[in-house]
Design an enzyme around this catalytic site. Structure first.
Site, PDB file in Angstrom:
ATOM      1  N   GLU A 197     -14.678 -16.385  -2.429  1.00 37.61           N
ATOM      2  CA  GLU A 197     -15.536 -17.390  -3.060  1.00 37.61           C
ATOM      3  C   GLU A 197     -14.925 -17.806  -4.399  1.00 37.61           C
ATOM      4  OE1 GLU A 197     -19.292 -16.296  -4.948  1.00 37.61           O
ATOM      5  OE2 GLU A 197     -20.276 -17.951  -3.910  1.00 37.61           O
ATOM      6  N   GLY A 232     -23.863  -7.379  -7.010  1.00 34.49           N
ATOM      7  CA  GLY A 232     -24.945  -7.048  -6.082  1.00 34.49           C
ATOM      8  C   GLY A 232     -24.760  -5.663  -5.476  1.00 34.49           C
ATOM      9  N   GLU A 245     -29.303 -11.663  -3.220  1.00 38.48           N
ATOM     10  CA  GLU A 245     -28.763 -12.933  -2.726  1.00 38.48           C
ATOM     11  C   GLU A 245     -27.429 -13.139  -3.409  1.00 38.48           C
ATOM     12  OE1 GLU A 245     -29.613 -14.659  -0.332  1.00 38.48           O
ATOM     13  OE2 GLU A 245     -31.642 -13.933   0.016  1.00 38.48           O
ATOM     14  N   LYS A 281     -34.742 -11.111 -16.431  1.00 39.76           N
ATOM     15  CA  LYS A 281     -33.482 -11.162 -17.179  1.00 39.76           C
ATOM     16  C   LYS A 281     -32.654 -12.375 -16.733  1.00 39.76           C
ATOM     17  CE  LYS A 281     -28.885  -9.467 -17.464  1.00 39.76           C
ATOM     18  NZ  LYS A 281     -28.512 -10.859 -17.763  1.00 39.76           N
ATOM     19  N   CYS A 327     -24.141 -21.505  -4.382  1.00 37.30           N
ATOM     20  CA  CYS A 327     -23.826 -20.457  -3.409  1.00 37.30           C
ATOM     21  C   CYS A 327     -23.757 -21.036  -2.004  1.00 37.30           C
ATOM     22  CB  CYS A 327     -24.875 -19.354  -3.475  1.00 37.30           C
ATOM     23  SG  CYS A 327     -26.544 -20.011  -3.403  1.00 37.30           S
TER      24      CYS A 327
HETATM   25  P1  NAD Z   1     -22.960 -12.193 -11.669  1.00 38.96           P
HETATM   26  O1  NAD Z   1     -22.980 -11.225 -10.536  1.00 38.96           O
HETATM   27  O2  NAD Z   1     -21.805 -12.159 -12.599  1.00 38.96           O
HETATM   28  O3  NAD Z   1     -24.261 -12.007 -12.579  1.00 38.96           O
HETATM   29  C1  NAD Z   1     -25.561 -12.123 -12.052  1.00 38.96           C
HETATM   30  C2  NAD Z   1     -26.529 -11.381 -12.952  1.00 38.96           C
HETATM   31  O4  NAD Z   1     -26.284  -9.977 -12.880  1.00 38.96           O
HETATM   32  C3  NAD Z   1     -26.420 -11.761 -14.432  1.00 38.96           C
HETATM   33  O5  NAD Z   1     -27.712 -11.861 -14.987  1.00 38.96           O
HETATM   34  C4  NAD Z   1     -25.672 -10.574 -15.024  1.00 38.96           C
HETATM   35  O6  NAD Z   1     -25.946 -10.374 -16.384  1.00 38.96           O
HETATM   36  C5  NAD Z   1     -26.225  -9.435 -14.186  1.00 38.96           C
HETATM   37  N1  NAD Z   1     -25.373  -8.232 -14.140  1.00 38.96           N
HETATM   38  C6  NAD Z   1     -24.034  -8.153 -14.334  1.00 38.96           C
HETATM   39  N2  NAD Z   1     -23.631  -6.878 -14.189  1.00 38.96           N
HETATM   40  C7  NAD Z   1     -24.731  -6.150 -13.890  1.00 38.96           C
HETATM   41  C8  NAD Z   1     -24.946  -4.775 -13.600  1.00 38.96           C
HETATM   42  N3  NAD Z   1     -23.949  -3.899 -13.569  1.00 38.96           N
HETATM   43  N4  NAD Z   1     -26.199  -4.377 -13.322  1.00 38.96           N
HETATM   44  C9  NAD Z   1     -27.226  -5.255 -13.311  1.00 38.96           C
HETATM   45  N5  NAD Z   1     -27.078  -6.561 -13.575  1.00 38.96           N
HETATM   46  C10 NAD Z   1     -25.844  -7.009 -13.859  1.00 38.96           C
HETATM   47  O7  NAD Z   1     -23.127 -13.639 -10.997  1.00 38.96           O
HETATM   48  P2  NAD Z   1     -23.050 -15.066 -11.713  1.00 38.96           P
HETATM   49  O8  NAD Z   1     -21.629 -15.332 -12.080  1.00 38.96           O
HETATM   50  O9  NAD Z   1     -24.102 -15.184 -12.758  1.00 38.96           O
HETATM   51  O10 NAD Z   1     -23.488 -16.044 -10.524  1.00 38.96           O
HETATM   52  C11 NAD Z   1     -22.592 -16.588  -9.605  1.00 38.96           C
HETATM   53  C12 NAD Z   1     -22.746 -15.880  -8.268  1.00 38.96           C
HETATM   54  O11 NAD Z   1     -24.086 -15.974  -7.824  1.00 38.96           O
HETATM   55  C13 NAD Z   1     -21.919 -16.516  -7.166  1.00 38.96           C
HETATM   56  O12 NAD Z   1     -21.305 -15.493  -6.424  1.00 38.96           O
HETATM   57  C14 NAD Z   1     -22.953 -17.236  -6.322  1.00 38.96           C
HETATM   58  O13 NAD Z   1     -22.584 -17.429  -4.977  1.00 38.96           O
HETATM   59  C15 NAD Z   1     -24.125 -16.347  -6.461  1.00 38.96           C
HETATM   60  N6  NAD Z   1     -25.363 -17.056  -6.151  1.00 38.96           N
HETATM   61  C16 NAD Z   1     -26.026 -16.749  -5.001  1.00 38.96           C
HETATM   62  C17 NAD Z   1     -27.192 -17.420  -4.658  1.00 38.96           C
HETATM   63  C18 NAD Z   1     -27.947 -17.077  -3.414  1.00 38.96           C
HETATM   64  O14 NAD Z   1     -29.119 -17.422  -3.328  1.00 38.96           O
HETATM   65  N7  NAD Z   1     -27.346 -16.417  -2.445  1.00 38.96           N
HETATM   66  C19 NAD Z   1     -27.682 -18.407  -5.506  1.00 38.96           C
HETATM   67  C20 NAD Z   1     -26.981 -18.700  -6.668  1.00 38.96           C
HETATM   68  C21 NAD Z   1     -25.829 -18.007  -6.988  1.00 38.96           C
END
Ligand code: NAD
Length: 479
Positions: free
Chosen positions: A381, A231, A248, A173, A282
């Site tokens: 963040e 997460g 992550e 996804k 991130c």
């Molecule tokens: P997000 O948490 O908004 O979304 C991530 C994914 O989760 C998306 O595909 C979204 O559709 C899905 N999602 C949303 N609600 C959900 C639910 N209730 N159940 C299951 N899935 C759901 O994050 P984002 O805005 O897409 O990404 C930015 C974040 O990602 C930042 O916090 C960044 O630090 C982090 N990030 C971390 C790493 C790492 O390796 N640690 C790498 C890249 C980004």
């Protein structure tokens, strides 16, 4: 709907329940494409197909899996310009960054192609006479992969490649904002001869597609990258039904600059870590912790360097920083600028919305100075091109400030002191520690992940990836 980009479920390209436009953040009049969003029922169908295909794929020849992954890597490299442009167009990072990310994705597929052949086990003598004990690794079965928007092809690669390499079937996804590169990558995977049902692409919302993956009993493992808040909800859902889960999440990564640092290295690393990819990494250096003796020189060199950076259309030659990904994130960044100013931080550069030739989400990179560790801009963040400088008396205080956070993904120190560098590597509470290198930008053949609220579960990447994507099996044989 003509031109609609479809989901791939059970070996077929299928329409979704709606079609959503993918908008270029450098130019909002440019629609990258229209993508089919699936609902829960379609997601369940993908999971059922993955489950039916899993046993045969798990026992398929390692040569077959290795060849397929290698072929995917080769195709990605051959199409790096096209895919790099697509990454830049849908996410807003520069063309060079997009091409670099595509090459990285290719390298990851090729690495895991080879890893498939290297998976091994162990043989032990038994404590009981006549018995042999073997430890082997088995696939999990169906893995659900839930992705963020900021690396539209590299992060999908570092989840999909090990999942397939170790014999799992996949429900993939992508993030809502960046389905285009994921879609092309999926076509390449499908064309590499992966059997029907083994790989499924399901685009759509987190609340519908994401939660269906998390809650479905047949999804044995979930690998998630995204925000801490999401997460935590993914973890709660997975643990409530005893699924394996790997998360992550965010960072508030410190870069310490000591008095003995080489100033050019310090500024290079801070500019790269804080602002490249529009600060949307991130591992971005959002807290620059600088000791007294170098503070003024560092601040003035940073301001000077910031004034040379070009913010513009991601595909334009000469652009250093592309736009913010969307209006929501841009507004969030501007809100944090306001919060920082109200908290008493001194904004010495940028932090403004910019207009360019095309309508987009442009923002000048922002630098706060004279900030304190308890300010919200230093605790939460932001995920934009914003960094704060926090003064520290010396190394000990700098380290204490660096560790004073709930997050622990990446970290860095700029110093010529072996003593401080060694102490830092042992005592920083982060999964990644950089010495005289930017906090962002990691190798693909070694483990990646954080501590505290940044990560949960097994590490990703390199051969460590097998800790999540396989399960250990212990067998006893009486000769
Ligand atoms: P997000 O948490 O908004 O979304 C991530 C994914 O989760 C998306 O595909 C979204 O559709 C899905 N999602 C949303 N609600 C959900 C639910 N209730 N159940 C299951 N899935 C759901 O994050 P984002 O805005 O897409 O990404 C930015 C974040 O990602 C930042 O916090 C960044 O630090 C982090 N990030 C971390 C790493 C790492 O390796 N640690 C790498 C890249 C980004």
């Amino acid at each position: 709907m003509s031109g609609l980009k479809k989901n791939y479920i059970a070996g077929e390209w299928v329409e979704g329940v709606s079609g959503e436009d993918n908008i270029n953040p450098s130019d909002t009049t440019d629609v990258v494409g229209t993508y089919a969003w699936a609902d829960s029922a379609q997601t369940e169908r993908a999971i059922e197909a993955a489950s039916a295909a899993a046993p045969a794929w798990g026992q398929s020849s390692i040569q077959k899996r290795s060849d397929a992954l290698d072929a995917i890597g080769n195709e990605l490299i051959a199409r790096k310009e096209e895919l790099g442009e697509l990454v830049a167009r849908e996410e807003g990072k520069t063309l060079l960054e997009g091409i670099g990310e595509t090459v990285r994705a290719a390298q990851i597929f090729k690495f895991f192609g080879a890893e498939t052949l290297r998976l091994n086990g162990e043989i032990f003598d038994s404590v009981r006479p006549g018995l042999d004990v073997t430890i082997t690794r088995a696939p999990l079965g169906v893995v659900g992969l839930i992705l963020p928007w900021n690396f539209p092809i590299a992060i999908p690669a570092w989840k999909v490649a090990p999942a397939l390499a170790y014999g799992n079937s996949v429900v993939f996804k992508p993030a809502e904002l960046v389905p285009a590169t994921a879609h092309v990558m999926s076509e390449i995977i499908v064309n590499a001869g992966i059997p029907d049902g083994v790989f499924n692409l399901v685009m759509g919302s987190g609340s519908e597609v994401g939660t269906t993956i998390v809650n479905h009993q047949k999804v044995t493992g979930i690998s998630f990258t995204g925000s801490v808040e999401t997460g935590q909800s993914v973890a709660r859902g997975a643990v409530s039904r005893m699924a394996k889960v790997q998360l992550e999440m965010g960072g508030k990564n410190p870069l310490i600059v000591l008095d003995d640092a080489d100033l050019t290295t310090a500024v290079d690393c801070a500019i790269n870590g804080a602002y490249f990819s529009t600060g949307q990494r991130c591992t971005a250096s959002s807290r620059l912790i600088v000791t007294e003796g170098i503070y003024d020189k560092f601040v003035s060199s940073m301001r000077e360097r910031l004034s040379t950076l070009v913010v513009d259309h991601a595909l334009k030659a000469g652009t250093d920083i592309g736009p913010v990904v969307d209006e929501r994130q841009l507004q969030k960044n501007l809100d944090y600028i306001q919060i920082g100013v109200e908290e008493g931080a001194k904004l010495v550069y940028g932090g403004e919305r910019l207009s360019r030739d095309t309508p987009g989400f442009y923002m000048s990179p922002a630098l706060f100075i004279d900030t304190s560790p308890n300010m919200r801009i230093n605790r939460e963040e932001i995920f934009g091109p914003i960094a704060s400088i926090i003064p520290a008396k010396g190394y000990d205080e700098a380290l204490a400030i660096a560790n004073d956070t709930d997050l622990g993904l990446s970290s860095g120190i700029i110093t010529t002191s072996l003593k401080h560098a060694s102490h830092f590597k042992r005592n920083i509470q982060a999964g990644v520690a950089m010495v005289n290198a930017p906090t962002a930008g990691v190798d693909y053949h070694v483990a990646f992940g954080g501590t505290k609220s940044s990560s949960y579960g097994a590490r990703e990447q390199g051969s460590y990836a097998k800790e999540f994507y396989t399960t250990v099996r212990t067998a006893y044989t009486q000769a």
